[in-house]
Structures are given as C-alpha cells and as structure tokens.
Design an enzyme around this catalytic site. Structure first.
Site, PDB file in Angstrom:
ATOM      1  N   ARG A  61      -4.882 -65.857  14.007  1.00  0.00           N
ATOM      2  CA  ARG A  61      -4.208 -64.742  13.808  1.00  0.00           C
ATOM      3  C   ARG A  61      -2.576 -64.803  13.941  1.00  0.00           C
ATOM      4  O   ARG A  61      -1.929 -64.065  14.309  1.00  0.00           O
ATOM      5  CB  ARG A  61      -4.288 -63.557  14.650  1.00  0.00           C
ATOM      6  CG  ARG A  61      -5.909 -63.150  14.659  1.00  0.00           C
ATOM      7  CD  ARG A  61      -6.290 -62.296  13.655  1.00  0.00           C
ATOM      8  NE  ARG A  61      -7.549 -61.943  13.458  1.00  0.00           N
ATOM      9  CZ  ARG A  61      -8.804 -62.510  13.209  1.00  0.00           C
ATOM     10  NH1 ARG A  61      -8.566 -63.736  12.808  1.00  0.00           N
ATOM     11  NH2 ARG A  61      -9.950 -61.927  13.240  1.00  0.00           N
TER      12      ARG A  61
ATOM     13  N   TYR B 143      -0.412 -62.303  11.996  1.00  0.00           N
ATOM     14  CA  TYR B 143      -0.593 -60.931  12.732  1.00  0.00           C
ATOM     15  C   TYR B 143      -0.120 -60.784  14.060  1.00  0.00           C
ATOM     16  O   TYR B 143       0.582 -60.016  14.614  1.00  0.00           O
ATOM     17  CB  TYR B 143      -2.008 -60.553  12.611  1.00  0.00           C
ATOM     18  CG  TYR B 143      -2.658 -59.191  13.133  1.00  0.00           C
ATOM     19  CD1 TYR B 143      -2.459 -58.090  12.189  1.00  0.00           C
ATOM     20  CD2 TYR B 143      -3.060 -59.303  14.251  1.00  0.00           C
ATOM     21  CE1 TYR B 143      -2.782 -56.972  12.837  1.00  0.00           C
ATOM     22  CE2 TYR B 143      -3.699 -57.877  14.618  1.00  0.00           C
ATOM     23  CZ  TYR B 143      -3.401 -56.726  13.907  1.00  0.00           C
ATOM     24  OH  TYR B 143      -3.857 -55.596  14.126  1.00  0.00           O
TER      25      TYR B 143
ATOM     26  N   LYS C 165       2.807 -58.122  15.826  1.00  0.00           N
ATOM     27  CA  LYS C 165       2.374 -57.320  16.711  1.00  0.00           C
ATOM     28  C   LYS C 165       3.170 -57.536  18.028  1.00  0.00           C
ATOM     29  O   LYS C 165       3.478 -56.530  18.746  1.00  0.00           O
ATOM     30  CB  LYS C 165       0.850 -57.300  17.010  1.00  0.00           C
ATOM     31  CG  LYS C 165       0.041 -56.950  16.138  1.00  0.00           C
ATOM     32  CD  LYS C 165       0.496 -55.324  15.638  1.00  0.00           C
ATOM     33  CE  LYS C 165      -0.367 -54.634  14.456  1.00  0.00           C
ATOM     34  NZ  LYS C 165       0.046 -53.475  14.155  1.00  0.00           N
TER      35      LYS C 165
ATOM     36  N   THR D  72     -13.139 -50.049  11.890  1.00  0.00           N
ATOM     37  CA  THR D  72     -12.254 -49.184  10.680  1.00  0.00           C
ATOM     38  C   THR D  72     -12.481 -50.181   9.433  1.00  0.00           C
ATOM     39  O   THR D  72     -12.939 -51.217   9.579  1.00  0.00           O
ATOM     40  CB  THR D  72     -10.796 -49.220  11.066  1.00  0.00           C
ATOM     41  OG1 THR D  72     -10.213 -50.472  11.036  1.00  0.00           O
ATOM     42  CG2 THR D  72     -10.559 -48.657  12.440  1.00  0.00           C
ATOM     43  N   PRO D  73     -11.993 -49.369   8.264  1.00  0.00           N
ATOM     44  CA  PRO D  73     -12.134 -50.133   7.111  1.00  0.00           C
ATOM     45  C   PRO D  73     -11.302 -51.705   7.368  1.00  0.00           C
ATOM     46  O   PRO D  73     -11.540 -52.325   6.242  1.00  0.00           O
ATOM     47  CB  PRO D  73     -11.581 -49.262   6.078  1.00  0.00           C
ATOM     48  CG  PRO D  73     -11.698 -48.031   6.558  1.00  0.00           C
ATOM     49  CD  PRO D  73     -11.608 -48.023   7.994  1.00  0.00           C
TER      50      PRO D  73
HETATM   51  N1  NAD Z   1      -8.826 -52.052  13.598  1.00  0.00           N
HETATM   52  C1  NAD Z   1      -8.607 -52.790  14.535  1.00  0.00           C
HETATM   53  O1  NAD Z   1      -9.413 -53.449  15.067  1.00  0.00           O
HETATM   54  C2  NAD Z   1      -7.186 -52.824  15.103  1.00  0.00           C
HETATM   55  C3  NAD Z   1      -6.962 -53.511  16.252  1.00  0.00           C
HETATM   56  C4  NAD Z   1      -5.603 -53.433  17.054  1.00  0.00           C
HETATM   57  C5  NAD Z   1      -4.603 -52.868  16.000  1.00  0.00           C
HETATM   58  N2  NAD Z   1      -5.059 -52.272  14.623  1.00  0.00           N
HETATM   59  C6  NAD Z   1      -3.742 -51.704  14.271  1.00  0.00           C
HETATM   60  O2  NAD Z   1      -4.008 -50.273  13.949  1.00  0.00           O
HETATM   61  C7  NAD Z   1      -3.384 -49.849  13.095  1.00  0.00           C
HETATM   62  C8  NAD Z   1      -4.511 -49.189  12.095  1.00  0.00           C
HETATM   63  O3  NAD Z   1      -5.419 -50.182  11.760  1.00  0.00           O
HETATM   64  P1  NAD Z   1      -6.943 -49.505  10.998  1.00  0.00           P
HETATM   65  O4  NAD Z   1      -7.821 -50.407  11.566  1.00  0.00           O
HETATM   66  O5  NAD Z   1      -7.021 -47.947  10.954  1.00  0.00           O
HETATM   67  O6  NAD Z   1      -6.268 -50.005   9.500  1.00  0.00           O
HETATM   68  P2  NAD Z   1      -6.937 -49.271   8.016  1.00  0.00           P
HETATM   69  O7  NAD Z   1      -6.861 -50.479   6.943  1.00  0.00           O
HETATM   70  O8  NAD Z   1      -8.263 -48.618   8.194  1.00  0.00           O
HETATM   71  O9  NAD Z   1      -5.727 -48.354   7.736  1.00  0.00           O
HETATM   72  C9  NAD Z   1      -4.425 -48.593   7.651  1.00  0.00           C
HETATM   73  C10 NAD Z   1      -3.790 -47.509   6.800  1.00  0.00           C
HETATM   74  O10 NAD Z   1      -2.389 -48.010   6.534  1.00  0.00           O
HETATM   75  C11 NAD Z   1      -2.154 -47.906   5.067  1.00  0.00           C
HETATM   76  N3  NAD Z   1      -1.022 -48.854   4.702  1.00  0.00           N
HETATM   77  C12 NAD Z   1      -1.220 -50.037   4.516  1.00  0.00           C
HETATM   78  N4  NAD Z   1       0.110 -50.575   4.043  1.00  0.00           N
HETATM   79  C13 NAD Z   1       0.817 -49.495   4.077  1.00  0.00           C
HETATM   80  C14 NAD Z   1       2.057 -49.398   3.618  1.00  0.00           C
HETATM   81  N5  NAD Z   1       2.854 -50.456   3.362  1.00  0.00           N
HETATM   82  N6  NAD Z   1       2.538 -48.250   3.637  1.00  0.00           N
HETATM   83  C15 NAD Z   1       1.925 -47.349   3.960  1.00  0.00           C
HETATM   84  N7  NAD Z   1       0.729 -47.081   4.237  1.00  0.00           N
HETATM   85  C16 NAD Z   1      -0.098 -48.362   4.375  1.00  0.00           C
HETATM   86  C17 NAD Z   1      -3.752 -48.135   4.445  1.00  0.00           C
HETATM   87  O11 NAD Z   1      -3.369 -47.686   3.066  1.00  0.00           O
HETATM   88  C18 NAD Z   1      -4.481 -47.610   5.179  1.00  0.00           C
HETATM   89  O12 NAD Z   1      -4.922 -46.135   4.859  1.00  0.00           O
HETATM   90  C19 NAD Z   1      -2.838 -51.250  12.265  1.00  0.00           C
HETATM   91  O13 NAD Z   1      -1.257 -51.279  12.524  1.00  0.00           O
HETATM   92  C20 NAD Z   1      -3.611 -52.362  12.778  1.00  0.00           C
HETATM   93  O14 NAD Z   1      -2.858 -53.403  12.862  1.00  0.00           O
HETATM   94  C21 NAD Z   1      -6.347 -52.275  14.378  1.00  0.00           C
END
Ligand code: NAD
Length: 254
Positions: A148, A151, A155, A186-187
């Site tokens: 990672r 990524y 972060k 999530t997706p």
């Molecule tokens: N899912 C996990 O396991 C996890 C763990 C830790 C942190 N996170 C963080 O949480 C946040 C959300 O993750 P998630 O799992 O809900 O993701 P997700 O892919 O389900 O949703 C992310 C959303 O961001 C939007 N997006 C992406 N690029 C974009 C851009 N350039 N401009 C505007 N919108 C944009 C996408 O269209 C999507 O709707 C992220 O920052 C991710 O790094 C997720």
C-alpha cells in the site's frame, strides 16, 4: 444530543460507501448536506434516499483534484459549518509497482483533493469564527500495510495536514480531526479486490475481514457514527487528534 440542525455540511465523495453513510446520517440529524461527487450519477442514489426521507441535500459535480472547481462551489455558499474530506481512491502495490502516474493519481485525489477543499472552505469558516473539519485518514498512516505504498503515503499526508490546520486555526474556533478506519466494506474494497485479485475476490475478502481481530470489516454506518460525534457540538473540546476505528487492528494484532 448530536443534532446538526441549522448546520451546512460538505461531504466529498458522498455518493458511495463511507461518504454516503455520513451524508445520510448528517441529513437525518438536520444538516443541509452538500455532496461533492465526480458525476450526477454517482450522487443520484443518495440524493433520492435523503430527499425521500425529508432531508435537505444538494449534489455538486466536481473532481476534488481541481482547485478551481471546488472554489467555485464553496464561493456560492453563505457558510460552511462542517467539511468532511472523504473522497479517496486506492492503489495496491509496493514502491516498485507504483509508477509515476499511479503516484500522481493517488496524490492528486487523496492529498491535493483534501488540500483543495480546505483551501476553499477554511477562509469561510474563519470569517464565521467557527467550523469543524473531519479528514478520512486510515490505519495505513500508522502501521505498515503490505503493498500500500502510495495509499499509505497519501493517508500519512492527511494525518499531518490535520495537525497543521488544527494548530493554525484553533484561535478562529475551527476544530480539525481525522479518523483512521481499518477495512470497511464499501465499493472501494470490492473495487480493488476485483481489479487486483481477479478470481480470488472471495478468499481475499475473507482474509481482509479476518485481519481485524474483531473478525470482520466495519460497516459504513459504524464509521458515520464516529464522524457524527466528532462533527457535533458534543465534541467541542476535541481538536488535533486522530481516532482509529479499527476492530482492534492497530493494538490487538500481534
Ligand atoms: N473502505 C475502507 O476500507 C477504508 C478504510 C480506511 C479509509 N478509507 C477512506 O475512506 C474514504 C471513503 O472510502 P470508501 O470506502 O467509502 O470509498 P468509495 O469508493 O465507496 O467512495 C468514494 C467516493 O469518492 C468519490 N470520488 C473519488 N474520486 C473523486 C474525486 N476526484 N472527486 C470527487 N469525488 C471522488 C467516488 O465517486 C466515490 O463515490 C476514502 O478516503 C478512503 O481512503 C476507506
């Protein structure tokens, strides 16, 4: 408790996963929610759900990596009480698998996107001498996670940005915190499994689920609950901190 009546909130990436759960909960608690999404389609589902349940929500089509787009959206708003920097994308690979284009893509969305939103919103919060910012970091900012590289870099930058903004704007009544989730179903997770582990998605999903000592991934709604607390007036003494929400990932894995 935890009312967001009369508050205006921006949630980037609010159309899917964690951002969607946050947007729904904020609207339920009385906030006017402005979702920043890549396309109308990306926000259409949550828009409909929130409006059907009587909430107030708007979608703004914008790529967070483009500063002028975000600035134009925020300029139209009278005030912003809450900013959730949630939009983010994934990359799987170590240093050698992270080519320059991958690095730039992750940096532009995950790091510069958060900076762009802060740059647009903080002057407005400063004017009103109040505001709350919540940034989505990750456990990847605190522990070494295999494959990672880009990524984790992004972060780590979020964690540092959080401290800098919290320090510089504390005198203006602005609070700034981050949260660090472990895996949340999530997706985002389904997408990177499909892309990086084709044919092994089920096995990899289970492996990722078991890497939380609690034995599963989080649900987006569990993350939204913590975000609501940190963005509510009940958390008025909390700034400059990161909150892991990780099913024991950081401290109970050995
Ligand atoms: N899912 C996990 O396991 C996890 C763990 C830790 C942190 N996170 C963080 O949480 C946040 C959300 O993750 P998630 O799992 O809900 O993701 P997700 O892919 O389900 O949703 C992310 C959303 O961001 C939007 N997006 C992406 N690029 C974009 C851009 N350039 N401009 C505007 N919108 C944009 C996408 O269209 C999507 O709707 C992220 O920052 C991710 O790094 C997720």
């Amino acid at each position: 408790m935890f009312s967001l009546e009369n508050k205006v909130a921006i949630v980037t990436g609010g159309g899917s996963g964690i951002g969607r759960a946050i947007s729904k909960l904020f609207a339920q608690q009385g906030a006017t929610v402005h979702i920043v999404e890549l396309s109308h389609e990306a926000g259409a589902g949550v828009l409909q759900e929130i409006r059907e349940s009587g909430g107030e929500v708007f979608i703004h089509v914008c790529d967070v990596s483009k500063q002028e787009q975000l600035t134009a959206i925020v300029q139209q708003m009278d005030k912003v009480d809450i900013l959730v920097n949630n939009a983010g994308i994934a990359h799987v690979g170590n240093l050698e698998n992270c080519h320059s284009a991958d690095f730039e893509r992750i940096f532009n969305v995950n790091v510069k996107g958060a900076y762009n939103a802060l740059y647009a919103v903080v002057p407005k919060m400063k004017e009103h001498r109040s505001g709350v910012i919540l940034n989505l970091a990750s456990i990847a900012a605190q522990v070494g996670i295999t494959d990672r590289f880009a990524y984790s870099m992004s972060k780590g930058a979020i964690a540092a940005m959080t401290l800098s903004v919290a320090r510089d704007y504390i005198a203006y009544g602005i609070r700034c915190n981050s949260i660090s989730p472990a895996r949340v179903h999530t997706p985002f997770v389904d997408g990177f499994l499909a892309k990086n582990y084709p044919g092994q998605e089920k096995g990899m999903f289970e492996k990722l689920a078991q890497s939380q000592p609690i034995g599963r991934m989080a649900k987006p709604e569990e993350i939204a609950g913590l975000v609501l607390y940190l963005c509510s007036d009940e958390a008025s003494f909390i700034t400059g901190n990161d909150y892991p929400i990780d099913g024991g990932f950081i401290k109970l894995n050995n």
